[in-house]
Design a protein around this motif. Sequence first.
Motif, PDB file in Angstrom:
ATOM      1  N   ARG A  40       0.904  -1.240  -0.023  1.00 36.88           N
ATOM      2  CA  ARG A  40       0.077  -0.089  -0.003  1.00 36.88           C
ATOM      3  C   ARG A  40       0.863   1.214  -0.004  1.00 36.88           C
ATOM      4  O   ARG A  40       0.335   2.416  -0.496  1.00 36.88           O
ATOM      5  N   LEU A  41       2.215   1.210   0.507  1.00 38.23           N
ATOM      6  CA  LEU A  41       2.943   2.467   0.645  1.00 38.23           C
ATOM      7  C   LEU A  41       3.585   2.803  -0.567  1.00 38.23           C
ATOM      8  O   LEU A  41       4.110   3.678  -0.935  1.00 38.23           O
ATOM      9  N   ASN A  42       3.446   1.966  -1.623  1.00 46.69           N
ATOM     10  CA  ASN A  42       3.627   2.457  -2.877  1.00 46.69           C
ATOM     11  C   ASN A  42       2.632   2.963  -3.824  1.00 46.69           C
ATOM     12  O   ASN A  42       2.858   3.650  -4.901  1.00 46.69           O
ATOM     13  N   SER A  43       1.558   3.349  -3.084  1.00 42.64           N
ATOM     14  CA  SER A  43       0.384   4.174  -3.957  1.00 42.64           C
ATOM     15  C   SER A  43       0.852   5.623  -3.890  1.00 42.64           C
ATOM     16  O   SER A  43       1.546   6.079  -3.064  1.00 42.64           O
ATOM     17  N   PRO A  44       0.718   6.194  -5.027  1.00 40.29           N
ATOM     18  CA  PRO A  44       1.050   7.508  -5.139  1.00 40.29           C
ATOM     19  C   PRO A  44       0.581   8.541  -4.183  1.00 40.29           C
ATOM     20  O   PRO A  44       1.244   9.556  -3.930  1.00 40.29           O
ATOM     21  N   VAL A  45      -0.530   8.212  -3.565  1.00 43.80           N
ATOM     22  CA  VAL A  45      -1.080   9.155  -2.637  1.00 43.80           C
ATOM     23  C   VAL A  45      -0.198   9.193  -1.483  1.00 43.80           C
ATOM     24  O   VAL A  45       0.210  10.127  -0.934  1.00 43.80           O
ATOM     25  N   LEU A  46       0.021   7.873  -0.921  1.00 45.38           N
ATOM     26  CA  LEU A  46       0.812   7.949   0.456  1.00 45.38           C
ATOM     27  C   LEU A  46       2.316   7.843   0.116  1.00 45.38           C
ATOM     28  O   LEU A  46       2.903   8.306   1.169  1.00 45.38           O
ATOM     29  N   GLN A  47       2.819   7.828  -1.095  1.00 50.45           N
ATOM     30  CA  GLN A  47       4.436   8.334  -1.215  1.00 50.45           C
ATOM     31  C   GLN A  47       4.590   9.749  -1.047  1.00 50.45           C
ATOM     32  O   GLN A  47       5.517  10.181  -0.625  1.00 50.45           O
ATOM     33  N   LYS A  48       3.469  10.523  -1.247  1.00 47.77           N
ATOM     34  CA  LYS A  48       3.652  12.241  -1.062  1.00 47.77           C
ATOM     35  C   LYS A  48       3.287  12.585   0.183  1.00 47.77           C
ATOM     36  O   LYS A  48       3.791  13.775   0.430  1.00 47.77           O
ATOM     37  N   VAL A  49       3.064  11.720   1.144  1.00 46.82           N
ATOM     38  CA  VAL A  49       2.630  12.072   2.552  1.00 46.82           C
ATOM     39  C   VAL A  49       3.925  12.084   3.472  1.00 46.82           C
ATOM     40  O   VAL A  49       4.792  11.206   3.477  1.00 46.82           O
ATOM     41  N   ASN A  50       4.140  13.132   4.190  1.00 46.84           N
ATOM     42  CA  ASN A  50       4.970  13.030   5.391  1.00 46.84           C
ATOM     43  C   ASN A  50       4.154  12.921   6.685  1.00 46.84           C
ATOM     44  O   ASN A  50       3.333  13.837   7.097  1.00 46.84           O
ATOM     45  N   PRO A  51       4.014  11.804   7.348  1.00 46.02           N
ATOM     46  CA  PRO A  51       3.174  11.492   8.586  1.00 46.02           C
ATOM     47  C   PRO A  51       3.389  12.770   9.692  1.00 46.02           C
ATOM     48  O   PRO A  51       2.202  13.162   9.956  1.00 46.02           O
ATOM     49  N   GLU A  52       4.294  13.106   9.888  1.00 49.68           N
ATOM     50  CA  GLU A  52       4.471  14.486  10.771  1.00 49.68           C
ATOM     51  C   GLU A  52       4.006  15.456  10.379  1.00 49.68           C
ATOM     52  O   GLU A  52       3.103  16.177  11.219  1.00 49.68           O
TER      53      GLU A  52
END
Length: 419
Positions: A40-52
């Motif tokens: 799921r971490l390879n999703s374009p949506v999640l790749q652009k996210v910095n959790p902090e």
Amino acid sequence: MLKIITFCSKTRKPKSIYTFSQLRTFLSPAYYCNEVWEHRLNSPVLQKVNPEDLYNDVDQRYQKLKQISAVDVDIFTNSVNNNQFNGEILDLVHKLRLSADAYNALDSTSHAVIRTLMNYGNKSDLVDAIDDRLNYGLFLDSYTANLLLDTFWKERDYLQGARVASQIMLQEDFGVPLTDSLCLLHCYKYLEKPSEWPKYETVAEPEDEVKVRVKYLRNPYDDDHFDLRDSNKIIGKTLVFLTKGKDDVLSKSFNVLGLALFGKNEEAAKVASSYEKPLCKEVISLLPEDNKLDIKTESLEVEKLLISEVEKNINTSSETDIAKQCEVFSQWEQKRIEALNEQQKRYETQRRLETVKDLKEAIKEKETKLWFFENEEQIELDIMAKRVFYPKKWFGKKKKPRKIDEGYVPPEIRSRQES
């Protein structure tokens, strides 16, 4: 069931032998679908996210507007892949529960919270959050329940396993053979050596008597389901649900035990007396001391039978569960993208409406300035219509004015020297 591993040196005779006993897990590594879950971490949506950064942004928006987006919470919980944001995950889930967008919460959010805290967090805190449905809104399905039950079995934490089984009972989500057999096994192991069940915090009564005016008083009510607090009643009702409609000796024995723990002593005695075969001695021995039934019993290898039932259900449904869950993961990713697009459309529509509103106000103000002299009278009338006239205050009864005596002659004033 127990696996003994012995380490000893080949060069010299060891002074001591170290043995490690490890309880075998039921579910295979493939059942956890770890590779598909990490994908799921390879999703374009999640790749652009910095959790902090995302957490700070969402938290500041909530503090300012008291609003939080279900899609943002889902993206944050799914983007976490370590133990650095366990507290932040529960914090955002709780804030989402308090917001108006709670009804839009995605199914993948609950799964991500359970899975992340199961792998990287305190499992006791996780079960506490699941039990606090009102504040966190985390609900188990058969797959996540199986993962938790298998993990607690491996760790010999039968208390938390029994609590998970009780959550399935509260959701009335029985009927999946693998989940039911795991729940029954954990309940039995917990009753063999019961430990302290977590107690709910009660508000301390004030020492001084405080009277509060209320519109009406609620009568005390107990629904014997969500209001259950006694561990025996919780486990008892769980056993009753797990064995409902089953007629084998082991299930009937657990049904009698569940009724007795739930407080249905007469019904338990009736079920036990109407059953023709002897009940299981090991299960009936777990009855409370004040409710010993005089019935025929026979000895059975309860744990072995329960484990064999779990293994049989795993062989039957394991491949189907894995395929179904992998398909669900891909569906969740697609739903997340759709929900994010819908949210962006809503934000864009809201920005356009605000822009149109600002333009209308600017045009109206400009029109007022251009046509001021032609509409001066109407403007004055509008101003007068907006004025608020407050009623005069009453300062008490007015005094009558003094009557002036026309024949009054003031005294003559003289200085002391003249006198």
